[in-house]
Design a protein around this motif. Structure first.
Motif, PDB file in Angstrom:
ATOM      1  N   VAL A  35       0.838  -1.203   0.000  1.00 38.30           N
ATOM      2  CA  VAL A  35       0.000   0.000   0.000  1.00 38.30           C
ATOM      3  C   VAL A  35       0.875   1.255   0.000  1.00 38.30           C
ATOM      4  O   VAL A  35       0.592   2.228  -0.706  1.00 38.30           O
ATOM      5  CB  VAL A  35      -0.966  -0.014   1.206  1.00 38.30           C
ATOM      6  CG1 VAL A  35      -1.657   1.318   1.378  1.00 38.30           C
ATOM      7  CG2 VAL A  35      -1.981  -1.127   1.040  1.00 38.30           C
ATOM      8  N   THR A  36       1.936   1.230   0.762  1.00 35.24           N
ATOM      9  CA  THR A  36       2.864   2.368   0.789  1.00 35.24           C
ATOM     10  C   THR A  36       3.528   2.557  -0.569  1.00 35.24           C
ATOM     11  O   THR A  36       3.702   3.696  -1.025  1.00 35.24           O
ATOM     12  CB  THR A  36       3.927   2.163   1.883  1.00 35.24           C
ATOM     13  OG1 THR A  36       3.276   1.952   3.131  1.00 35.24           O
ATOM     14  CG2 THR A  36       4.842   3.362   1.990  1.00 35.24           C
ATOM     15  N   ASP A  37       3.897   1.455  -1.214  1.00 37.24           N
ATOM     16  CA  ASP A  37       4.516   1.549  -2.541  1.00 37.24           C
ATOM     17  C   ASP A  37       3.544   2.139  -3.562  1.00 37.24           C
ATOM     18  O   ASP A  37       3.934   2.932  -4.417  1.00 37.24           O
ATOM     19  CB  ASP A  37       4.989   0.171  -3.018  1.00 37.24           C
ATOM     20  CG  ASP A  37       6.158  -0.360  -2.216  1.00 37.24           C
ATOM     21  OD1 ASP A  37       6.816   0.449  -1.532  1.00 37.24           O
ATOM     22  OD2 ASP A  37       6.401  -1.580  -2.258  1.00 37.24           O
ATOM     23  N   ILE A  38       2.285   1.752  -3.482  1.00 40.40           N
ATOM     24  CA  ILE A  38       1.289   2.300  -4.405  1.00 40.40           C
ATOM     25  C   ILE A  38       1.088   3.784  -4.143  1.00 40.40           C
ATOM     26  O   ILE A  38       1.010   4.588  -5.083  1.00 40.40           O
ATOM     27  CB  ILE A  38      -0.051   1.532  -4.279  1.00 40.40           C
ATOM     28  CG1 ILE A  38       0.105   0.117  -4.840  1.00 40.40           C
ATOM     29  CG2 ILE A  38      -1.172   2.260  -4.996  1.00 40.40           C
ATOM     30  CD1 ILE A  38      -1.107  -0.758  -4.634  1.00 40.40           C
ATOM     31  N   LYS A  39       1.002   4.155  -2.866  1.00 39.20           N
ATOM     32  CA  LYS A  39       0.780   5.569  -2.520  1.00 39.20           C
ATOM     33  C   LYS A  39       1.939   6.441  -2.984  1.00 39.20           C
ATOM     34  O   LYS A  39       1.733   7.534  -3.524  1.00 39.20           O
ATOM     35  CB  LYS A  39       0.597   5.696  -1.009  1.00 39.20           C
ATOM     36  CG  LYS A  39       0.346   7.108  -0.549  1.00 39.20           C
ATOM     37  CD  LYS A  39       0.219   7.168   0.954  1.00 39.20           C
ATOM     38  CE  LYS A  39       0.114   8.611   1.406  1.00 39.20           C
ATOM     39  NZ  LYS A  39       0.198   8.724   2.851  1.00 39.20           N
ATOM     40  N   ASN A  40       3.161   5.969  -2.797  1.00 42.71           N
ATOM     41  CA  ASN A  40       4.341   6.747  -3.152  1.00 42.71           C
ATOM     42  C   ASN A  40       4.767   6.541  -4.609  1.00 42.71           C
ATOM     43  O   ASN A  40       5.743   7.138  -5.052  1.00 42.71           O
ATOM     44  CB  ASN A  40       5.510   6.414  -2.237  1.00 42.71           C
ATOM     45  CG  ASN A  40       5.236   6.818  -0.805  1.00 42.71           C
ATOM     46  OD1 ASN A  40       4.448   7.712  -0.543  1.00 42.71           O
ATOM     47  ND2 ASN A  40       5.879   6.129   0.125  1.00 42.71           N
ATOM     48  N   GLN A  41       4.083   5.676  -5.315  1.00 42.45           N
ATOM     49  CA  GLN A  41       4.392   5.343  -6.708  1.00 42.45           C
ATOM     50  C   GLN A  41       5.846   4.905  -6.874  1.00 42.45           C
ATOM     51  O   GLN A  41       6.575   5.396  -7.737  1.00 42.45           O
ATOM     52  CB  GLN A  41       4.056   6.508  -7.628  1.00 42.45           C
ATOM     53  CG  GLN A  41       2.593   6.856  -7.637  1.00 42.45           C
ATOM     54  CD  GLN A  41       2.276   8.034  -8.525  1.00 42.45           C
ATOM     55  OE1 GLN A  41       3.163   8.737  -8.986  1.00 42.45           O
ATOM     56  NE2 GLN A  41       0.994   8.249  -8.761  1.00 42.45           N
ATOM     57  N   THR A  42       6.252   3.986  -6.010  1.00 46.14           N
ATOM     58  CA  THR A  42       7.604   3.436  -6.076  1.00 46.14           C
ATOM     59  C   THR A  42       7.519   1.934  -6.328  1.00 46.14           C
ATOM     60  O   THR A  42       6.485   1.306  -6.140  1.00 46.14           O
ATOM     61  CB  THR A  42       8.377   3.683  -4.767  1.00 46.14           C
ATOM     62  OG1 THR A  42       7.662   3.075  -3.690  1.00 46.14           O
ATOM     63  CG2 THR A  42       8.547   5.163  -4.500  1.00 46.14           C
ATOM     64  N   ASN A  43       8.623   1.387  -6.761  1.00 44.98           N
ATOM     65  CA  ASN A  43       8.704  -0.057  -6.954  1.00 44.98           C
ATOM     66  C   ASN A  43       9.457  -0.662  -5.779  1.00 44.98           C
ATOM     67  O   ASN A  43      10.675  -0.556  -5.693  1.00 44.98           O
ATOM     68  CB  ASN A  43       9.428  -0.397  -8.262  1.00 44.98           C
ATOM     69  CG  ASN A  43       8.622   0.018  -9.471  1.00 44.98           C
ATOM     70  OD1 ASN A  43       7.392   0.019  -9.420  1.00 44.98           O
ATOM     71  ND2 ASN A  43       9.304   0.382 -10.540  1.00 44.98           N
ATOM     72  N   GLY A  44       8.727  -1.295  -4.885  1.00 40.91           N
ATOM     73  CA  GLY A  44       9.351  -1.917  -3.716  1.00 40.91           C
ATOM     74  C   GLY A  44       9.096  -3.415  -3.708  1.00 40.91           C
ATOM     75  O   GLY A  44       8.652  -4.001  -4.694  1.00 40.91           O
TER      76      GLY A  44
END
Length: 77
Positions: A35-44
């Motif tokens: 969810v954090t990766d989606i919110k920040n638009q990062t690839n984790g």
């Protein structure tokens, strides 16, 4: 007076509850990171951890049920 003796069956300890707890922990951490990766638009790695946790739960359930079935087949008279 006659006494009737009953056979008692004690289930051996299992390691599957610990595996299930680890899997649920992975699901929680993976979902939070995803969810954090989606919110920040990062690839984790959140999605991968989430999938690993879900796969571990499925693996645990299948093997635990197979152990239970095998135990009931052994003690059948």
């Amino acid at each position: 007076m006659t006494t009737k003796e009953y056979e008692s069956y004690y289930v051996p300890q299992s390691h599957w509850p610990i595996v299930g707890a680890i899997a649920l922990f992975l699901i929680a951490i993976g979902a939070a990171n995803y969810v954090t990766d989606i919110k920040n638009q990062t690839n984790g790695f959140g999605g991968y951890i989430l999938i690993a946790g879900i796969a571990l739960v499925i693996f645990m359930v299948l093997w635990w049920f197979s152990n239970v079935i095998n135990e009931s087949m052994v003690w059948k008279v």
